[in-house]
Design an enzyme around this catalytic site. Structure first.
Site, PDB file in Angstrom:
ATOM      1  N   HIS A   1       0.826  -1.213   0.000  1.00  0.00           N
ATOM      2  CA  HIS A   1       0.000   0.000   0.000  1.00  0.00           C
ATOM      3  C   HIS A   1       0.847   1.243   0.000  1.00  0.00           C
ATOM      4  CE1 HIS A   1      -3.296  -2.446   0.317  1.00  0.00           C
ATOM      5  NE2 HIS A   1      -2.995  -2.894   1.500  1.00  0.00           N
TER       6      HIS A   1
ATOM      7  N   ARG B   1      -1.969 -16.071 -13.292  1.00  0.00           N
ATOM      8  CA  ARG B   1      -1.732 -17.259 -12.461  1.00  0.00           C
ATOM      9  C   ARG B   1      -3.079 -17.930 -12.240  1.00  0.00           C
ATOM     10  NH1 ARG B   1       2.077 -13.533  -9.494  1.00  0.00           N
ATOM     11  NH2 ARG B   1       4.042 -14.639  -9.270  1.00  0.00           N
TER      12      ARG B   1
ATOM     13  N   ARG C   1      -1.034 -18.720 -17.726  1.00  0.00           N
ATOM     14  CA  ARG C   1      -0.186 -19.836 -17.297  1.00  0.00           C
ATOM     15  C   ARG C   1      -1.078 -20.981 -16.858  1.00  0.00           C
ATOM     16  NH1 ARG C   1       3.661 -19.090 -12.248  1.00  0.00           N
ATOM     17  NH2 ARG C   1       1.736 -19.355 -11.065  1.00  0.00           N
TER      18      ARG C   1
ATOM     19  N   GLU D   1      12.009 -21.473 -15.262  1.00  0.00           N
ATOM     20  CA  GLU D   1      12.081 -21.308 -13.800  1.00  0.00           C
ATOM     21  C   GLU D   1      13.080 -22.278 -13.190  1.00  0.00           C
ATOM     22  OE1 GLU D   1       7.999 -20.169 -12.187  1.00  0.00           O
ATOM     23  OE2 GLU D   1       7.523 -21.907 -13.413  1.00  0.00           O
TER      24      GLU D   1
ATOM     25  N   ASN E   1      11.349 -15.778  -9.597  1.00  0.00           N
ATOM     26  CA  ASN E   1      11.169 -16.213  -8.203  1.00  0.00           C
ATOM     27  C   ASN E   1      11.630 -17.667  -8.052  1.00  0.00           C
ATOM     28  OD1 ASN E   1       9.811 -13.777  -8.165  1.00  0.00           O
ATOM     29  ND2 ASN E   1       7.785 -14.700  -8.226  1.00  0.00           N
ATOM     30  N   ASP E   2      11.110 -18.518  -8.923  1.00  0.00           N
ATOM     31  CA  ASP E   2      11.511 -19.922  -8.843  1.00  0.00           C
ATOM     32  C   ASP E   2      12.918 -20.130  -9.397  1.00  0.00           C
ATOM     33  OD1 ASP E   2       9.591 -21.552  -7.535  1.00  0.00           O
ATOM     34  OD2 ASP E   2       8.187 -21.053  -9.134  1.00  0.00           O
TER      35      ASP E   2
ATOM     36  N   ARG F   1      12.078 -20.596  -1.326  1.00  0.00           N
ATOM     37  CA  ARG F   1      11.547 -19.229  -1.352  1.00  0.00           C
ATOM     38  C   ARG F   1      10.567 -18.957  -0.219  1.00  0.00           C
ATOM     39  NH1 ARG F   1       7.832 -19.218  -6.872  1.00  0.00           N
ATOM     40  NH2 ARG F   1       6.660 -17.544  -5.896  1.00  0.00           N
TER      41      ARG F   1
ATOM     42  N   CYS G   1       8.515 -12.441 -15.718  1.00  0.00           N
ATOM     43  CA  CYS G   1       7.261 -12.208 -14.998  1.00  0.00           C
ATOM     44  C   CYS G   1       7.407 -12.473 -13.511  1.00  0.00           C
ATOM     45  CB  CYS G   1       6.125 -13.037 -15.583  1.00  0.00           C
ATOM     46  SG  CYS G   1       6.417 -14.801 -15.495  1.00  0.00           S
TER      47      CYS G   1
END
Ligand code: PEP
Ligand code: MG
Length: 564
Positions: A195, A295, A331, A420, A443-444, A454, A491
């Protein structure tokens, strides 16, 4: 990270561009340290029912307070305040608290534990939802403050302009910033979709989040905060203050809009990450060129039965309609590991992140994948939209070939895979022979490159997307994509860091997909640098031997290329 940044300087993530020079003041936090300790005297005599009633009424008081604030808040704050009110009123939170009071815990402890359980669930969902963690902690602190009858956290009002410093800011804190003397925001935690970031941008306040060392700044210390680069100069010398004064006096150019472009016009697609129809609704109002990651697991999680083709078709159709005229990258189901699906017979595994997850789930029962692809193809036909479909967690060319064949047989013609897994990055050329595009899930990719789970917060340094080894793998993929003449997106969270976005652009990434609130800061950063500069910055970052040094070197080069 602080250990390596120069004296008098901190580095965080710039999420709202703008420059300011002012003293810092810390958010006054009177929220008690909640702790799941022994029952308090006020609760000791109470029955579980009475303790639960206290917990529920405190949560309800928080919800009412949020709603009252929403009524007087600026438009960008209204939605988050209402969402936080909803979180406080979520029946699942009260049910979780009920379990804990039944175990003999106090109302305070029950609220705290219930919130922690919720946070763990949301963290498993990643991205936007994971960042609701801060909102839930705010709900917890406020509910516990209610239960203990103490005051709520508040923004100082010293009578002069200042930079507000906090561990993180909640919707309730940020809602009142528009009428305050705050001229900049600096938080120790938080990400690009927090936020703090959203509100700061909507209020035009320069902001930096995720800045280690921020909360240790002395009250009243003067800082120069640069929301474009994420740099904070602490007690800057006179020359730097002068430089800032001159920059602030210079007339500002119009804010960048439209497709992502470097200063010399090189196009980099700026796309949105979404996870639900509600997300798509929100995201469709942003200046995004399309969706780079839908996702879809949100459709499959938290339900006992499998969604049918018709149900899926209806949902995909809604999303495609919301993005009419813009491409949507969908995806396929990324189940397993931290995203368990109740009705899928996944084996119990000791290392689920290394087990049957992502595309590997299709090997158990291909009908799930076929259903999903069939529904997508139907939605595509119904809407005439441009659908790009991609599979998560592809490791080998065989998997890519099987996915591409199934997707094309279902009637989808733009087929890609996510990169990934390091094996996929190293052999990206083989995959690109079989598919139309690739999208790197940083991320992966970080998780598997560094063998660092993670979900374990203590491993953040290894998972830092500035790690040069991760950048090397991205470079391996982009060079294969360039040779194949095919697009390569990013992404993962890395795409939403404005400075890293410049690095990725320099490495040859053709699109960046992120939570929509992060788009503007990335767009602004790209317009400040030419493609050649991005390439130089990327190569400097790759030459570093640590994530901190890579970011530091990239920042120095970016600021010398485009000084404030
Ligand atoms: C990623 O791994 O970078 C990614 C985008 O996928 P998710 O975060 O959903 O696993
Ligand atoms: Mg992933």
């Amino acid at each position: 990270m602080t250990a390596d940044v120069g004296a008098g300087e901190l580095l965080g993530r710039g999420v709202s561009a703008g420059l300011v020079c002012a003293p810092v003041l810390h958010l006054v936090s009177t929220a008690p340290e909640a702790g799941a300790g022994a029952p308090e005297s006020s609760d000791q005599a109470a029955t579980p029912e009475e303790r639960l009633a206290r917990a529920v009424s405190a949560l309800d008081a928080v919800a009412q307070d949020m709603q009252q604030r929403a009524a007087a808040a600026p438009p960008a704050a209204v939605e988050v305040l209402e969402m936080t009110a909803q979180l406080a009123r979520d029946p699942a939170l009260a049910s979780a608290a009920a379990v804990h009071v039944d175990r003999g815990l106090t109302a305070e402890a029950a609220v705290e534990l219930a919130v922690e359980e919720f946070c763990t669930q949301l963290a498993g969902l990643g991205g936007y939802l994971a960042e609701r963690d801060a909102d839930l902690h705010d709900v917890r602190d406020r509910a516990v403050a209610h239960l203990r009858g103490v005051a709520q956290p508040s923004v100082p009002a010293p009578g002069y302009p200042f930079v507000l410093v906090a561990r993180d800011l909640s919707p309730a804190d940020t809602a009142t910033l528009g009428d305050s003397e705050v001229v900049g925001i600096l938080t120790e935690e938080g990400g690009p979709t927090s936020h703090t970031a959203i509100l700061a941008r909507s209020l035009g306040l320069p902001a930096i989040v995720g800045c280690p060392g921020a909360t240790a700044l002395a009250e009243g210390a003067t800082v120069v905060l640069d929301g474009a680069t994420g740099r904070v100069d602490v007690e800057p010398d006179e020359a730097r203050r002068d430089e800032v004064r001159r920059a602030l006096d210079a007339p500002a150019g119009p804010a960048a809009t439209g497709p992502g472009r470097t200063r010399d016009g090189h196009h980099v697609g700026l796309l949105a990450n979404i996870g639900t129809v509600a997300d798509a609704e929100r995201a469709s109002g942003y200046d995004a060129e399309g969706v780079g990651l839908f996702r879809t697991e949100f459709l499959f999680l938290n339900r006992a039965d499998r969604p049918g083709v018709d149900e899926q078709t209806a949902i995909y159709t809604q999303v495609l309609e919301l993005f009419a005229g813009r491409p949507v990258t969908v995806r396929t189901l990324d189940a397993g590991s931290d995203k368990p699906i109740a009705y899928l017979p996944l084996p119990r595994e000791d290392n689920p992140a290394l087990g049957v997850r992502g595309y590997r789930v299709a090997a158990l029962d291909r009908s799930h994948l076929v259903d999903q692809l069939t529904a997508l193809a139907r939605a595509q036909r119904a809407t005439g939209a441009r659908v790009r479909v991609m599979a998560p967690m592809i490791s080998t060319a065989e998997e890519a070939a099987a996915f591409a064949e199934t997707a094309r047989a279902a009637g989808l013609d733009e087929v890609g895979v996510m990169i990934e897994v390091p094996a996929a990055a190293l052999r990206a050329a083989d995959l690109l022979d079989l598919v139309d595009f690739v999208s790197i899930g940083t991320n992966d990719l970080a998780q598997y490159t560094f063998a660092a789970d993670r979900m374990v917060s203590g491993l953040g340094d290894l998972l830092d997307p500035w790690q040069p080894a991760l950048l090397d793998l991205v470079a391996a993929v982009t060079s294969a994509a360039q040779a194949a003449g095919k697009p390569v997106g990013v992404c993962g969270e890395a795409a939403s860091d404005p400075l890293l976005a410049a690095v990725l652009t320099g490495l040859g990434v053709t699109s960046l997909s992120m939570a929509p609130p992060a788009l503007q800061a990335v767009r602004d950063q790209l317009t400040r640098l030419s493609l050649t500069m991005c390439r130089e910055i990327a190569s400097t970052a790759r030459s570093a031997t640590s994530a901190v040094a890579a970011r530091r070197a990239a920042l120095d080069l970016a600021t010398s290329a485009a000084p404030v």
